[in-house]
Design a protein around this motif. Sequence first.
Motif, PDB file in Angstrom:
ATOM      1  N   VAL A  91       0.854  -1.190   0.000  1.00  0.00           N
ATOM      2  CA  VAL A  91       0.000   0.000   0.000  1.00  0.00           C
ATOM      3  C   VAL A  91       0.888   1.237   0.000  1.00  0.00           C
ATOM      4  N   THR A  92       0.583   2.175  -0.874  1.00  0.00           N
ATOM      5  CA  THR A  92       1.352   3.417  -0.972  1.00  0.00           C
ATOM      6  C   THR A  92       0.422   4.606  -1.187  1.00  0.00           C
ATOM      7  N   PRO A  93       0.772   5.759  -0.610  1.00  0.00           N
ATOM      8  CA  PRO A  93      -0.036   6.948  -0.860  1.00  0.00           C
ATOM      9  C   PRO A  93       0.292   7.591  -2.206  1.00  0.00           C
ATOM     10  N   ASP A  94       1.374   7.141  -2.874  1.00  0.00           N
ATOM     11  CA  ASP A  94       1.811   7.773  -4.120  1.00  0.00           C
ATOM     12  C   ASP A  94       2.150   6.737  -5.196  1.00  0.00           C
ATOM     13  N   PRO A  95       1.146   6.022  -5.698  1.00  0.00           N
ATOM     14  CA  PRO A  95       1.452   5.018  -6.719  1.00  0.00           C
ATOM     15  C   PRO A  95       2.005   5.642  -8.005  1.00  0.00           C
ATOM     16  N   ASP A  96       1.555   6.839  -8.336  1.00  0.00           N
ATOM     17  CA  ASP A  96       2.038   7.465  -9.571  1.00  0.00           C
ATOM     18  C   ASP A  96       3.532   7.781  -9.482  1.00  0.00           C
ATOM     19  N   GLY A  97       3.986   8.265  -8.329  1.00  0.00           N
ATOM     20  CA  GLY A  97       5.399   8.543  -8.143  1.00  0.00           C
ATOM     21  C   GLY A  97       6.240   7.284  -8.210  1.00  0.00           C
ATOM     22  N   LEU A  98       5.770   6.208  -7.572  1.00  0.00           N
ATOM     23  CA  LEU A  98       6.492   4.932  -7.626  1.00  0.00           C
ATOM     24  C   LEU A  98       6.492   4.354  -9.031  1.00  0.00           C
ATOM     25  N   TYR A  99       5.399   4.540  -9.743  1.00  0.00           N
ATOM     26  CA  TYR A  99       5.311   4.053 -11.120  1.00  0.00           C
ATOM     27  C   TYR A  99       6.377   4.736 -11.975  1.00  0.00           C
ATOM     28  N   GLU A 100       6.543   6.037 -11.792  1.00  0.00           N
ATOM     29  CA  GLU A 100       7.572   6.773 -12.525  1.00  0.00           C
ATOM     30  C   GLU A 100       8.969   6.273 -12.152  1.00  0.00           C
ATOM     31  N   ARG A 101       9.211   6.031 -10.856  1.00  0.00           N
ATOM     32  CA  ARG A 101      10.512   5.523 -10.410  1.00  0.00           C
ATOM     33  C   ARG A 101      10.785   4.139 -10.991  1.00  0.00           C
ATOM     34  N   ALA A 102       9.766   3.280 -11.016  1.00  0.00           N
ATOM     35  CA  ALA A 102       9.929   1.936 -11.567  1.00  0.00           C
ATOM     36  C   ALA A 102      10.266   2.010 -13.054  1.00  0.00           C
ATOM     37  N   GLY A 103       9.585   2.886 -13.778  1.00  0.00           N
ATOM     38  CA  GLY A 103       9.880   3.059 -15.196  1.00  0.00           C
ATOM     39  C   GLY A 103      11.281   3.599 -15.419  1.00  0.00           C
ATOM     40  N   ALA A 104      11.685   4.565 -14.598  1.00  0.00           N
ATOM     41  CA  ALA A 104      13.033   5.136 -14.710  1.00  0.00           C
ATOM     42  C   ALA A 104      14.105   4.096 -14.405  1.00  0.00           C
ATOM     43  N   ALA A 105      13.778   3.126 -13.549  1.00  0.00           N
ATOM     44  CA  ALA A 105      14.729   2.052 -13.216  1.00  0.00           C
ATOM     45  C   ALA A 105      14.762   0.972 -14.298  1.00  0.00           C
ATOM     46  N   GLY A 106      13.897   1.093 -15.306  1.00  0.00           N
ATOM     47  CA  GLY A 106      13.889   0.130 -16.400  1.00  0.00           C
ATOM     48  C   GLY A 106      13.198  -1.178 -16.075  1.00  0.00           C
ATOM     49  N   LEU A 107      12.343  -1.184 -15.044  1.00  0.00           N
ATOM     50  CA  LEU A 107      11.660  -2.420 -14.659  1.00  0.00           C
ATOM     51  C   LEU A 107      10.586  -2.799 -15.667  1.00  0.00           C
ATOM     52  N   GLU A 108      10.368  -4.105 -15.810  1.00  0.00           N
ATOM     53  CA  GLU A 108       9.296  -4.589 -16.672  1.00  0.00           C
ATOM     54  C   GLU A 108       7.965  -4.341 -15.986  1.00  0.00           C
ATOM     55  N   ILE A 109       7.107  -3.590 -16.633  1.00  0.00           N
ATOM     56  CA  ILE A 109       5.782  -3.288 -16.091  1.00  0.00           C
ATOM     57  C   ILE A 109       4.825  -4.349 -16.611  1.00  0.00           C
ATOM     58  N   THR A 110       4.282  -5.149 -15.704  1.00  0.00           N
ATOM     59  CA  THR A 110       3.387  -6.230 -16.111  1.00  0.00           C
ATOM     60  C   THR A 110       1.921  -5.828 -16.002  1.00  0.00           C
ATOM     61  N   ARG A 111       1.650  -4.752 -15.275  1.00  0.00           N
ATOM     62  CA  ARG A 111       0.297  -4.199 -15.179  1.00  0.00           C
ATOM     63  C   ARG A 111       0.454  -2.687 -15.097  1.00  0.00           C
ATOM     64  N   PRO A 112       0.126  -1.969 -16.180  1.00  0.00           N
ATOM     65  CA  PRO A 112       0.256  -0.510 -16.149  1.00  0.00           C
ATOM     66  C   PRO A 112      -0.628   0.101 -15.061  1.00  0.00           C
ATOM     67  N   ILE A 113      -0.258   1.287 -14.638  1.00  0.00           N
ATOM     68  CA  ILE A 113      -1.026   1.947 -13.580  1.00  0.00           C
ATOM     69  C   ILE A 113      -2.461   2.170 -14.048  1.00  0.00           C
ATOM     70  N   GLU A 114      -3.388   1.900 -13.132  1.00  0.00           N
ATOM     71  CA  GLU A 114      -4.804   2.027 -13.466  1.00  0.00           C
ATOM     72  C   GLU A 114      -5.622   2.219 -12.198  1.00  0.00           C
ATOM     73  N   ASP A 115      -6.821   2.725 -12.383  1.00  0.00           N
ATOM     74  CA  ASP A 115      -7.801   2.804 -11.302  1.00  0.00           C
ATOM     75  C   ASP A 115      -8.670   1.564 -11.398  1.00  0.00           C
ATOM     76  N   THR A 116      -8.805   0.834 -10.287  1.00  0.00           N
ATOM     77  CA  THR A 116      -9.561  -0.417 -10.292  1.00  0.00           C
ATOM     78  C   THR A 116     -11.018  -0.202  -9.916  1.00  0.00           C
ATOM     79  N   SER A 117     -11.815  -1.232 -10.122  1.00  0.00           N
ATOM     80  CA  SER A 117     -13.235  -1.180  -9.768  1.00  0.00           C
ATOM     81  C   SER A 117     -13.443  -1.191  -8.259  1.00  0.00           C
ATOM     82  N   TYR A 118     -12.421  -1.611  -7.487  1.00  0.00           N
ATOM     83  CA  TYR A 118     -12.551  -1.647  -6.024  1.00  0.00           C
ATOM     84  C   TYR A 118     -11.913  -0.434  -5.355  1.00  0.00           C
ATOM     85  N   GLY A 119     -11.590   0.598  -6.148  1.00  0.00           N
ATOM     86  CA  GLY A 119     -11.160   1.870  -5.579  1.00  0.00           C
ATOM     87  C   GLY A 119      -9.674   2.052  -5.365  1.00  0.00           C
TER      88      GLY A 119
END
Length: 141
Positions: A91-119
């Motif tokens: 759980v993180t208060p800043d998923p968008d920031g972590l998503y950017e860091r993960a991309g900058a680190a060259g990690l393989e993204i297996t599920r792009p950032i999204e808003d889910t049906s469960y909030g």
Amino acid sequence: MTNPASAARVTTAVSPSSPDQPPTIWPAVRYPDPQAAIDFLVQTFGFEPTALIPGNEPGSYHEIELRWPHGSGGVIIASCDRPTASWLYVVTPDPDGLYERAGAAGLEITRPIEDTSYGSRTFTVLDPWSVSWSFGTYPGS
């Protein structure tokens, strides 16, 4: 021992019996190079090393406790001969920031950032050892 196939199926959720207690389940993730994994998890995601249990070799560790700075839990990093399949949700208060860091680190993204049906706002990446890490805003019930 009861046969799991013949056991009653869980079909309803209950309220936690200890909602105000610290977590007592610590997932362990095994890496062939724990020091490299610790360095990666601290630098890329921001985990905090809070306990270092020395190993048999000088400068090595048997286990390492990494706390998540945005909650009360963490993971135990341990050594193994080869990577083991794992999947963790954090759980993180800043998923968008972590998503950017993960991309900058060259990690393989297996599920792009999204808003889910469960909030939750969430994404999933693979670390360099093929451990799957999901980060999102859903804190559980």
